[in-house]
Design an enzyme around this catalytic site. Structure first.
Site, PDB file in Angstrom:
ATOM      1  N   ASP A  79       3.014   1.653   4.323  1.00 57.69           N
ATOM      2  CA  ASP A  79       3.024   2.896   3.539  1.00 57.69           C
ATOM      3  C   ASP A  79       2.410   2.702   2.163  1.00 57.69           C
ATOM      4  OD1 ASP A  79       5.288   1.251   2.824  1.00 57.69           O
ATOM      5  OD2 ASP A  79       6.148   2.954   1.767  1.00 57.69           O
ATOM      6  N   GLU A 174       8.251   0.762   2.608  1.00 60.27           N
ATOM      7  CA  GLU A 174       8.627  -0.174   1.555  1.00 60.27           C
ATOM      8  C   GLU A 174       8.726   0.536   0.209  1.00 60.27           C
ATOM      9  OE1 GLU A 174       7.952  -3.055  -1.786  1.00 60.27           O
ATOM     10  OE2 GLU A 174       6.775  -1.325  -1.218  1.00 60.27           O
TER      11      GLU A 174
HETATM   12 ZN   LIG Z   1       3.738  -3.159  -1.997  1.00 62.10          ZN
END
Ligand SMILES: [Zn+2]
Length: 407
Positions: A79, A174
């Site tokens: 992401d 994340e």
């Molecule tokens: Zn990162």
């Protein structure tokens, strides 16, 4: 496909995560990228390729040595930050950067300049991949993914480099702090791993903050202002009083290195009720606990002054410093150190002033320090990555695989 081709392909996918959806992956578009990567890994001949319903993609490069070698893993996140759009990323390569200003977008006057970003000058003569000034780049962390995939290809093409079983793992979300939540450490099956994420060449991180969040609600007493004398308690002033009781120097804007802080991240209020939200951070566990105690003490003090129930505290831990999980296995840091030095990279160990997926993975049983992926100025339009940084990161991965097998 080269490392650069791979990177440019990956950033063409919009994989922005979104903390408001409550789903994993938080946005369906991350799954589209995961499906693409899965096909690529299949075409490259990796094995045990699995993509679960939450967008976690694992694969194996089998050992090419007849010897017991620990299985290790390399991890990166798919992401990109919710802070800046990652749609229609249009990267440009500035070849042999000469140290001058780089105009990213002339019409909006967006300029990547060494006067604002002096670290640019460390990359004179190198080839920089930059944005068009309208989106982020996504080197965080597609540089990490491109480096890991390219390192696996390199190892396949160089059978003379002996290595044990290598696992690779790409996860969603994340950037919203949830990359490790549904990461199946048991299925990944490694003795330890490295996240390839974050900044400048040489960075090696195995210390991060201990983190907690605090929310304090203040109850006031609303009365018609014309008749309020000796009756009204304005909760906004209670919140203000609380804020001023915390040490003004212990804020993010006044701290660095190993210094912790209280960070006021939100305030909402009217006369009747006000809430203040903080995040609390410290590398040192004892100091971290003391910071939480200090918040509790101040809440109690407010209640002593204005009556029980005036202030209520919700306090919860968010994550912990991975150092305590890494210290018993310091050889995994030594190996990363040796690998960097072997490929001409000077290791630069520094504490992370934040958290990482690796910290959460370490507490789930997979010790997982972080190694640089090479990008700079993350989460915004000034993000860039020197191609030479990515090449060095790729070489570090290859060298770690080799060193682990040679022990
Ligand atoms: Zn990162």
């Amino acid at each position: 496909m080269t490392l650069v081709d791979r990177f440019l392909k990956y950033v063409s996918f919009d994989t922005q995560s979104d903390e408001s959806t409550g789903l994993t992956p938080s946005t369906p578009k991350q799954m589209i990228f995961a499906e693409y990567l899965k096909k690529e890994l299949e075409s490259l001949g990796l094995e045990d390729i699995t993509l679960d319903e939450h967008g976690y993609l694992f694969a194996t490069l089998p050992a090419n040595i007849n010897k017991e070698v620990p299985t290790i893993g390399f991890i990166a996140h798919m992401d990109t930050s919710p802070d800046m759009t990652g749609k229609d990323v249009t990267p440009r390569i500035v070849e042999k950067y000469d140290g001058s200003d780089i105009v990213l977008c002339a019409e909006e006057n967006v300029v990547l300049s060494p006067s604002q970003f002096p670290e640019l000058l460390d990359h004179k003569g190198e080839d920089l991949i930059v944005t068009n000034g309208k989106t982020l780049l996504g080197a965080d962390d597609k540089a990490g993914i491109a480096e890991i995939v390219s390192a696996m290809v390199y190892l396949k093409e160089h059978p003379e480099i002996k290595h044990g079983k290598i696992r690779i793992g790409f996860n969603p979300d994340e950037e919203i702090g949830e990359g490790a939540h549904k990461f199946d450490v048991e299925k990944f099956g490694c003795e330890w791993g490295y996240t390839m994420d974050g900044g400048e060449v040489g960075e090696l991180e195995f210390e991060n903050f201990n983190a907690a969040a605090a929310k304090i609600t203040f109850k006031g007493r609303n009365v018609h202002p014309g008749y309020a004398k000796d009756k009204m308690i304005n909760s906004i002033y209670l919140a203000n009083q609380f804020i001023t009781m915390l040490p003004s120097q212990e804020r993010p804007e006044h701290t660095t290195g190993y210094e912790g802080f209280y960070h006021l991240i939100g305030i909402q209020g009217d006369v009747e009720q006000s809430t203040v939200s903080y995040i609390i951070r410290d590398h040192d566990r004892a100091k971290f606990e003391n910071r939480k105690k200090e918040i509790e003490r101040l809440v109690a003090q407010m209640n002593a002054e204005y009556g029980a129930g005036t202030a209520t505290l919700e306090l919860r831990d968010q994550y912990y410093n991975m150092r305590e999980k890494i210290e018993p296995v310091m050889h995994i840091i030594d190996t990363a150190f040796a690998a960097m030095e072997a490929v001409g990279v000077k290791p630069n160990v520094k504490p992370i002033r934040g958290g990482t997926d690796g910290a959460q993975l370490s507490f789930k049983g997979l010790p997982c320090p972080n190694i640089f992926a090479g990008g700079l100025n993350f989460h915004g339009r000034y993000e860039f990555v020197p191609i030479q940084n990515m090449e060095k990161a790729m070489k570090v991965i290859v060298k770690i695989a080799e060193l682990v097998a040679s022990k």
